[in-house]
Enzyme design. Sequence first.
Site, PDB file in Angstrom:
ATOM      1  N   ASN A 370       0.842  -1.202   0.000  1.00  0.00           N
ATOM      2  CA  ASN A 370       0.000   0.000   0.000  1.00  0.00           C
ATOM      3  C   ASN A 370       0.877   1.253   0.000  1.00  0.00           C
ATOM      4  O   ASN A 370       0.757   2.122   0.880  1.00  0.00           O
ATOM      5  CB  ASN A 370      -0.932  -0.006   1.215  1.00  0.00           C
ATOM      6  CG  ASN A 370      -2.192   0.803   0.973  1.00  0.00           C
ATOM      7  OD1 ASN A 370      -2.312   1.493  -0.044  1.00  0.00           O
ATOM      8  ND2 ASN A 370      -3.129   0.738   1.904  1.00  0.00           N
ATOM      9  N   HIS A 401      -8.577   3.341   8.827  1.00  0.00           N
ATOM     10  CA  HIS A 401      -9.142   2.074   8.384  1.00  0.00           C
ATOM     11  C   HIS A 401     -10.529   1.819   8.961  1.00  0.00           C
ATOM     12  O   HIS A 401     -11.342   1.126   8.338  1.00  0.00           O
ATOM     13  CB  HIS A 401      -8.215   0.914   8.770  1.00  0.00           C
ATOM     14  CG  HIS A 401      -7.114   0.677   7.799  1.00  0.00           C
ATOM     15  ND1 HIS A 401      -5.880   1.292   7.891  1.00  0.00           N
ATOM     16  CD2 HIS A 401      -7.031  -0.115   6.705  1.00  0.00           C
ATOM     17  CE1 HIS A 401      -5.106   0.899   6.901  1.00  0.00           C
ATOM     18  NE2 HIS A 401      -5.777   0.044   6.156  1.00  0.00           N
TER      19      HIS A 401
END
Length: 520
Positions: A370, A401
């Site tokens: 990522n 998240h």
Amino acid sequence: MEFTSGAKWIKSVAVEPGLVPAADAASSMDYYDGSRVFTWLADLSGLPIDQVNFLITQFLALALAPLFRGSLHHERASAALRHGVALALGLFFGYFCFGAQAIHLAGLPAICYVVMRFQDPKIMQKAVLAVALFYLSCIHLHRQIYDYGSYTLDITGPLMVITQKVTSLAFSLHDGLTQKEEDLSGIRKYHALRKMPTVLEYFAYMFHFQALMAGPIIFYRDYIEFIHGRNFLTHSGTSIKVDNANYAEKEVVLEPSPLLAVIRKVVASLVYAILLTKFVSVFPIRIIKEPEFLELTAPSKMLFLMVATAVHRFKYYHAWLLADAICNASGLGFNGYEEDGSARWDLHSNIDVLGFECGLNLRDCIENWNKGTNCWLRLVVYDRVKKKATMWTYALSAFWHGFYPGYYLTFASGALFTFAARKVRRHVRPFFTTSMTLKAFYDLLTFWTTRVTMAYITFSFILLEFWPSVRCYLTMYLYLHVMAVLALIGLPRLLPQPQSTNKLNDQLLKMPKANGLKAE
């Protein structure tokens, strides 16, 4: 053998492709608000309608992306037209996949744009960060309450990317409007902006179809340079000067074709999709919750966790590589040339699969996973916080998240192991750099240690739940956590950091990092 019997039990309780029980699937589909036009295709393929819609939009985006290198090339179309087409396609894809929920994709950036316009640039970036995270958190909580534990496609994914965009833009404007150029360095200097985007530029940047559905984050400067056709010159410096009909000097930028990179990424994406559908039902992560799994030995548990988490990563590889291919097909992502003259198309890539899977230490893996999010975290937190930067970075990442307990277990463990890995590198590694043989042994040891550690700290991220994750850790006696704590406390006392290094170590530290990593 105990593991053989455990493997037979795992196979006996493995779910069939479809991944979730029918009742859970029905509940998830009730929450899903996207188009139902292709329900017949979902029934035919056996895939949920949300995944079918996602694939349709991504492959349609892949087919339309070359227009930006053809009829919509910056020399043939105006910047406004390129903005408009990218925006219109993004809005269409968003509504097709998310229905009425897509209003939130516009709501968050609209509110943040007002804040950017009317807040003092000295504090504007913090206000935007607070507003964006609050809005995103509300959506996370809504999803968690009404569709707990589901992996059904919803707006939280695109909204997370939009949050990255609005906050990175706000911090870049803050740097450009309040800081002198000589006071900035690194990525802050590169991304600093001295002009507020127009409404069209802003919303086109937020919604451009290439990266709306699955990222990667495209930073504003890179997006604007792409729209105006300056990205190839910026990242390669390769241009020639010719005389036109009026004998006036004209600069021509050489634009390499992304075709080979696109083909490679699409093929790899499809391979990972096939592997995912084949193996995800064989190694379901939910088995961790079963009492029979907890009765396995610690080595058997770890072996399963290593395989199950590796299989789960195929989902990300599939989505991210396909998204990278879409960006590349439109001309986004060019990053200069290799030594052999081949073009690099990894400027905005989210994942380096080989770099992650073959990483020799935790740092290697983190920097290759990522990557866009890592750059965003560095831009808005890590390079700005004077104390405890690593902890604040992990905290923001976890908050971004969502609020599943498993996320916080993973990121808390990640912070602990990051600090422990630094201690090992500083206090142990120098003793293995006296010869190439010892260095190779150390690298092999850290390679396998990293594989075990990544599975150990990430399974809770996939499982999402707190107590099942904790119970699994307890049945393994928290052995890696204990070792990490011992490394933090004991290594500085038992193995003081060497004051100087030998010639081989000096040479290793001075070697250029082919993958862009920095020495600790």
